[in-house]
Design a protein around this motif. Structure first.
Motif, PDB file in Angstrom:
ATOM      1  N   THR A 146       1.087  -0.928   0.052  1.00  0.00           N
ATOM      2  CA  THR A 146       0.296  -0.229   0.095  1.00  0.00           C
ATOM      3  C   THR A 146       0.632   1.158  -0.042  1.00  0.00           C
ATOM      4  O   THR A 146       1.032   2.426  -0.288  1.00  0.00           O
ATOM      5  N   GLY A 147       2.645   0.782   0.048  1.00  0.00           N
ATOM      6  CA  GLY A 147       3.485   2.073   0.321  1.00  0.00           C
ATOM      7  C   GLY A 147       3.077   2.780   1.419  1.00  0.00           C
ATOM      8  O   GLY A 147       3.325   4.106   2.189  1.00  0.00           O
ATOM      9  N   PHE A 148       2.382   2.219   2.423  1.00  0.00           N
ATOM     10  CA  PHE A 148       2.047   2.668   3.704  1.00  0.00           C
ATOM     11  C   PHE A 148       3.217   2.812   4.772  1.00  0.00           C
ATOM     12  O   PHE A 148       3.891   1.971   5.502  1.00  0.00           O
ATOM     13  N   ASP A 149       4.333   3.495   4.636  1.00  0.00           N
ATOM     14  CA  ASP A 149       5.200   3.168   5.353  1.00  0.00           C
ATOM     15  C   ASP A 149       5.800   4.016   6.624  1.00  0.00           C
ATOM     16  O   ASP A 149       6.510   2.478   7.666  1.00  0.00           O
ATOM     17  N   TRP A 150       4.920   4.474   7.335  1.00  0.00           N
ATOM     18  CA  TRP A 150       4.589   4.909   8.527  1.00  0.00           C
ATOM     19  C   TRP A 150       4.257   2.936   9.896  1.00  0.00           C
ATOM     20  O   TRP A 150       5.304   2.710  10.179  1.00  0.00           O
ATOM     21  N   LEU A 151       3.741   2.390   8.967  1.00  0.00           N
ATOM     22  CA  LEU A 151       3.459   0.916   9.692  1.00  0.00           C
ATOM     23  C   LEU A 151       4.816  -0.150   9.357  1.00  0.00           C
ATOM     24  O   LEU A 151       4.592  -0.506  10.475  1.00  0.00           O
ATOM     25  N   SER A 152       5.065  -0.008   8.774  1.00  0.00           N
ATOM     26  CA  SER A 152       6.320  -0.786   8.017  1.00  0.00           C
ATOM     27  C   SER A 152       7.350  -0.035   9.257  1.00  0.00           C
ATOM     28  O   SER A 152       8.046  -1.146   9.679  1.00  0.00           O
ATOM     29  N   ASN A 153       7.860   1.308   9.546  1.00  0.00           N
ATOM     30  CA  ASN A 153       8.102   1.723  10.036  1.00  0.00           C
ATOM     31  C   ASN A 153       7.768   1.377  11.492  1.00  0.00           C
ATOM     32  O   ASN A 153       9.152   1.199  12.185  1.00  0.00           O
ATOM     33  N   GLN A 154       6.605   0.976  12.104  1.00  0.00           N
ATOM     34  CA  GLN A 154       6.365   0.569  12.949  1.00  0.00           C
ATOM     35  C   GLN A 154       6.650  -0.988  13.483  1.00  0.00           C
ATOM     36  O   GLN A 154       6.673  -1.219  15.150  1.00  0.00           O
ATOM     37  N   MET A 155       7.059  -1.315  12.653  1.00  0.00           N
ATOM     38  CA  MET A 155       8.019  -2.852  13.495  1.00  0.00           C
ATOM     39  C   MET A 155       8.888  -3.334  13.594  1.00  0.00           C
ATOM     40  O   MET A 155       9.296  -4.605  13.298  1.00  0.00           O
ATOM     41  N   HIS A 156       9.877  -1.934  13.443  1.00  0.00           N
ATOM     42  CA  HIS A 156      11.483  -2.090  13.958  1.00  0.00           C
ATOM     43  C   HIS A 156      11.420  -1.741  15.127  1.00  0.00           C
ATOM     44  O   HIS A 156      11.386  -0.585  14.724  1.00  0.00           O
ATOM     45  N   HIS A 157      12.259  -1.519  15.817  1.00  0.00           N
ATOM     46  CA  HIS A 157      12.567  -1.225  17.055  1.00  0.00           C
ATOM     47  C   HIS A 157      13.547   0.177  16.569  1.00  0.00           C
ATOM     48  O   HIS A 157      14.007   0.194  15.487  1.00  0.00           O
ATOM     49  N   VAL A 158      12.727   1.669  17.351  1.00  0.00           N
ATOM     50  CA  VAL A 158      13.574   2.734  17.257  1.00  0.00           C
ATOM     51  C   VAL A 158      14.805   2.508  17.586  1.00  0.00           C
ATOM     52  O   VAL A 158      15.384   1.480  18.226  1.00  0.00           O
ATOM     53  N   GLU A 159      15.506   3.138  17.053  1.00  0.00           N
ATOM     54  CA  GLU A 159      17.614   3.152  17.199  1.00  0.00           C
ATOM     55  C   GLU A 159      17.925   3.398  18.576  1.00  0.00           C
ATOM     56  O   GLU A 159      18.500   2.624  19.060  1.00  0.00           O
ATOM     57  N   TRP A 160      17.666   4.715  18.994  1.00  0.00           N
ATOM     58  CA  TRP A 160      17.626   4.526  20.975  1.00  0.00           C
ATOM     59  C   TRP A 160      16.248   5.291  21.224  1.00  0.00           C
ATOM     60  O   TRP A 160      15.760   4.422  22.075  1.00  0.00           O
ATOM     61  N   ALA A 161      16.221   6.502  21.109  1.00  0.00           N
ATOM     62  CA  ALA A 161      15.423   7.493  21.766  1.00  0.00           C
ATOM     63  C   ALA A 161      14.092   7.423  20.535  1.00  0.00           C
ATOM     64  O   ALA A 161      14.445   7.443  19.045  1.00  0.00           O
ATOM     65  N   GLY A 162      13.448   6.885  21.091  1.00  0.00           N
ATOM     66  CA  GLY A 162      11.961   7.634  20.881  1.00  0.00           C
ATOM     67  C   GLY A 162      11.084   6.251  21.241  1.00  0.00           C
ATOM     68  O   GLY A 162      11.260   5.279  22.160  1.00  0.00           O
ATOM     69  N   LEU A 163      10.016   5.675  20.025  1.00  0.00           N
ATOM     70  CA  LEU A 163       8.545   5.048  20.886  1.00  0.00           C
ATOM     71  C   LEU A 163       8.287   4.725  19.680  1.00  0.00           C
ATOM     72  O   LEU A 163       7.082   4.893  18.217  1.00  0.00           O
ATOM     73  N   ARG A 164       8.326   3.228  18.869  1.00  0.00           N
ATOM     74  CA  ARG A 164       7.525   3.132  18.292  1.00  0.00           C
ATOM     75  C   ARG A 164       6.146   1.458  18.608  1.00  0.00           C
ATOM     76  O   ARG A 164       6.932   1.110  19.888  1.00  0.00           O
ATOM     77  N   MET A 165       5.577   0.655  17.728  1.00  0.00           N
ATOM     78  CA  MET A 165       4.405  -0.079  18.409  1.00  0.00           C
ATOM     79  C   MET A 165       5.694  -1.042  18.781  1.00  0.00           C
ATOM     80  O   MET A 165       5.349  -1.784  19.904  1.00  0.00           O
ATOM     81  N   TYR A 166       6.557  -1.397  17.387  1.00  0.00           N
ATOM     82  CA  TYR A 166       7.530  -3.059  18.103  1.00  0.00           C
ATOM     83  C   TYR A 166       8.458  -3.037  19.608  1.00  0.00           C
ATOM     84  O   TYR A 166       8.984  -3.598  20.105  1.00  0.00           O
ATOM     85  N   ASP A 167       8.355  -0.931  19.987  1.00  0.00           N
ATOM     86  CA  ASP A 167       9.286  -1.742  22.210  1.00  0.00           C
ATOM     87  C   ASP A 167       7.967  -1.653  22.723  1.00  0.00           C
ATOM     88  O   ASP A 167       9.012  -1.512  23.724  1.00  0.00           O
ATOM     89  N   LEU A 168       6.915  -2.046  21.696  1.00  0.00           N
ATOM     90  CA  LEU A 168       5.500  -2.129  23.333  1.00  0.00           C
ATOM     91  C   LEU A 168       5.871  -4.139  23.336  1.00  0.00           C
ATOM     92  O   LEU A 168       5.141  -3.571  25.014  1.00  0.00           O
ATOM     93  N   ILE A 169       6.296  -3.904  22.656  1.00  0.00           N
ATOM     94  CA  ILE A 169       5.764  -5.819  23.049  1.00  0.00           C
ATOM     95  C   ILE A 169       5.800  -5.694  24.261  1.00  0.00           C
ATOM     96  O   ILE A 169       6.018  -6.839  25.282  1.00  0.00           O
TER      97      ILE A 169
END
Length: 369
Positions: free
Chosen positions: A42-65
């Motif tokens: 779909t070209g929805f890059d935001w969702l793809s990014n959420q499936m990887h840990h943030v490099e250091w500071a910040g918060l993504r969905m994958y960091d919540l698991i």
């Protein structure tokens, strides 16, 4: 082995807890591949990014698991331990039980890291399973040996504030205090001094020694949610309101602290704990509302089957090469059908895992440690 059901006062299983645990595990056992696939199509890059840990500071969905799993294990504490204390089960008996659980998970974690593969001089002793075991142990000990709910809240507040104080004000030689980088944070310094073996981050370990305290904090947060869910004096809607209010407040506080005290999953900063704990409260409230209050349950069966064998499935996808088996059965599909074939491959991967879990569910085989 049959599991001990988590039940409400009406002797009805709290299905939302199993479903939320399964929903959490779904993402690290193939669900993220499905999300990335749809993001790419779909070209929805935001969702793809959420499936990887943030490099250091910040918060993504994958960091919540991981913190969500810790929180869920804490929700079960009032059902598993306080209920037994109310039946006059000796504290030392419960202490022995949680100690055994801790030791088992620490050992499994070291094995998961490849200790049996050789290279015994470079073992990684810290692990996800080990942190689950240790954090649950400390949270459980607090619950077992405190006489009131208020006392547990004091412990929780002290752990969150104390952890923040250590990270922000205790100086690290060569860096000073409050330097929240992999090299400069107090977490990494303590790991380099005292944690034997290989560190996952080379100069620090996200499951290191100091992180255990913070992980115990979010486990204790879960026990707070479990306390309210178990209360018989409140209506279900009051429980949902309380959980949602706490969750929203913690999330706002964590985000508000982020500019001055960054949300860092790898260092388990208190701001991360507040934000992750807040989201966990909100998810628990939502699943409880949908599944146990409104009783819309059929959709959740898929996740409940996963959630009732969460530790097993975590080990299963590590030790069994599901990708090779999926390729053997569905490897033809991407080549012949393109994107649709890739979808078939991913669904096949998920189906193989779920079929094993469903078989265990039907046979009432549940791995409990």
């Amino acid at each position: 082995m049959k599991s001990n059901a988590i039940r409400t006062g009406k002797k009805e299983r709290l299905l939302s807890l199993d479903a939320l645990r399964g929903f959490d595990m779904f993402w690290i056992t193939g669900g993220s591949m499905l999300a990335v696939f749809f993001a790419e199509v779909t070209g929805f890059d935001w969702l793809s990014n959420q499936m990887h840990h943030v490099e250091w500071a910040g918060l993504r969905m994958y960091d919540l698991i991981f913190p969500l799993f810790m929180f869920i294990s804490g929700v079960a504490i009032p059902y598993a331990l306080i209920s037994k204390l109310e039946k006059n089960v000796p504290q030392k008996t419960l202490l022995a039980k949680v100690t055994k659980r801790m030791v088992t998970l620490v050992v499994l974690g070291v094995i998961y890291n490849g200790a049996l593969q050789g290279n015994l001089t470079n073992i990684r002793f810290a692990s996800v399973l080990g942190q689950i075991g240790l954090a649950y142990f400390f949270a459980a000990v607090i619950v077992i040996y405190t006489k009131s709910f208020a006392s547990r809240l004091y412990w929780l507040a002290g752990m969150l504030v104390g952890y923040a104080f250590i990270q922000l004000f205790v100086p690290v030689p060569g860096f000073g205090a409050g330097v929240l980088t992999p090299e400069g944070c107090i977490n990494g310094y303590i790991d380099r001094l005292f944690l034997p073996g290989r560190l996952h981050g080379k100069v620090f370990d996200p499951e290191g020694l100091l992180c255990i305290i913070s992980a115990a904090g979010i486990t204790l947060m879960g026990s707070v949610a479990g306390h309210f869910l178990r209360e018989q004096s409140r209506t279900p809607w009051q429980k949902i309101t309380i959980l949602s209010g706490i969750g929203a407040g913690l999330l706002v506080l964590g985000l508000a602290l982020h500019p001055v005290y960054p949300i860092i999953k790898s260092a388990w900063t208190t701001s991360f704990n507040l934000a992750a704990g807040g989201i966990s409260f909100l998810l628990m409230a939502f699943f409880y509302l949908i599944i146990d209050v409104l009783k819309w349950r059929k959709w959740s069966f898929y996740f409940r089957v996963i959630g009732m064998n969460s530790i097993f499935v975590y080990l299963f996808v590590r030790f069994i090469d599901v990708s090779t088996l999926t390729g053997f059965l569905f490897g033809w599909s991407p080549e012949l059908l393109g994107d649709f074939g890739q979808l078939i491959w991913i669904v096949g991967y998920l189906g193989i895992i779920w079929s094993v879990l469903y078989y265990m569910y039907r046979k009432q085989i549940f791995l409990r440690v």
